[in-house]
Design a protein around this motif. Structure first.
Motif: not given
Length: 352
Positions: A152-158, A160-164
């Protein structure tokens, strides 16, 4: 002659009633032994000082009245605060899960009910599959997906979002969205069940938000089937009549389809509400109530109070307060979705 026939009919009906009771007696006996008796014993435990040793009906067990209920609702100590935190967490859980899973399941049912959709059976199976998968397995999978370096955080990183750090972040999402750390004195100075109103309005924690998404993912398939069965019982002539009257697709859904789905909607909302207030296995398997007790629910708190803290009376009291909450919300929901007596209303308008 007629009196003889009437008496014979009454005798036959009494015979059928007796036979019915005989057939259902084994089921009643099993339910009474394994369901009613334990519930009554738990009710007695909630009014007693039972320590968990021996039988709760032993002479050494004393009656303490409403002391256990008072301790968790107005005692002013840690039991009240823990219960308040659990109620806050579960209230936000129910407020978000019930409408999300209901809307998603209805949308999926409308999608797979379309005659133009190819491979409808494949889609129905795919949407329903998470519902038949073990909740423990789904929870473990969710822990991997929502870990700091998870998918989930990797997809958010794609994007431009920094996952919690999902399952280790106790902050409420409302406070995170507002960027607020402290609230006004009017909210921080008053409390309910030992929890300030500022904390009540903090929203679910980031960790609880991940569990909310999991609940919606795993339950929508089951409720989709309930809506699908109700949709297939609606005659196509109603939709055709709406088309002939010039109604748009939205008007046909809102004025024709949705009113026909009221019984199914009541069932879905009731089952969803009960399931939300009874959530336990995901908490026990996934977070154990952490971080910072932001994922504790009343069901898990009842288990923890009884089996960990050996406060059996308080654990039983939490269960029955939770039961009362479920009954109240179900009755309110039933009143909101009740069938309106349109003929009586139109009659009054006509007389006016």
């Amino acid at each position: 002659m007629s009196r003889t026939v009437i008496r014979a009919g009454r005798g036959a009906r009494r015979g059928e009633g007796t036979a019915g009771w005989l057939f259902t007696l084994p089921v009643i006996a099993v339910l009474g032994l394994f369901m009613l008796v334990p519930v009554l014993m738990a009710l007695w435990v909630s009014f007693s000082d039972w320590t968990g040793r021996g039988s709760p009906l032993a002479p050494g067990t004393g009656f303490v009245g409403f002391d256990n209920y008072t301790a968790i609702t107005s005692g002013g100590g840690l039991p009240e605060r823990n219960f308040g935190i659990a109620m806050r967490n579960n209230a936000w859980y129910a407020v978000l899960v019930v409408p999300l899973q209901t809307g998603l399941s209805l949308g999926l049912a409308l999608l797979v009910n379309r005659a133009v959709l190819r491979g409808r059976g494949v889609f129905r199976t795919a949407f329903y599959f998470p519902s038949v998968t073990s909740s423990v397995a789904i929870t473990v999978l969710w822990l991997f997906l929502f870990s700091t370096s998870g998918a989930v955080n990797q997809v958010l990183g794609w994007i431009g979002l920094n996952g919690p750090n999902w399952f280790n972040d106790p902050r409420g999402i409302v406070h995170v969205a507002l960027g607020a750390e402290t609230g006004p004195a009017a909210l921080t100075g008053a409390d309910f069940l030992g929890v300030t109103w500022w904390d009540w309005l903090s929203g679910p924690s980031v960790a609880m938000s991940a569990l909310i998404l999991m609940a919606v993912f795993t339950t929508s398939g089951t409720f989709m089937l309930l809506f699908l069965a109700a949709l297939q019982n609606i005659g196509p002539e109603l939709d055709e009549a709406g088309r002939m009257d010039g109604a748009t697709a939205w008007q046909r859904f809102w004025r024709i389809t949705l009113p026909q789905l009221r019984p199914a909607l009541f069932t879905v909302l009731t089952l969803g509400l009960i399931g939300c207030w009874q959530v336990f296995d995901q908490i026990y398997t996934g977070t154990q109530g952490g971080p910072g007790k932001t994922t504790v629910t009343p069901a898990y708190l009842s288990y923890e109070a009884a089996f960990t803290d050996q406060a059996w009376g308080q654990g039983a009291a939490i269960s029955f307060v939770l039961f009362a909450v479920i009954v109240v919300f179900t009755l309110v929901q039933r009143w909101i979705l009740r069938e309106r007596d349109t003929s009586r209303r139109f009659g009054k308008e006509g007389r006016a």
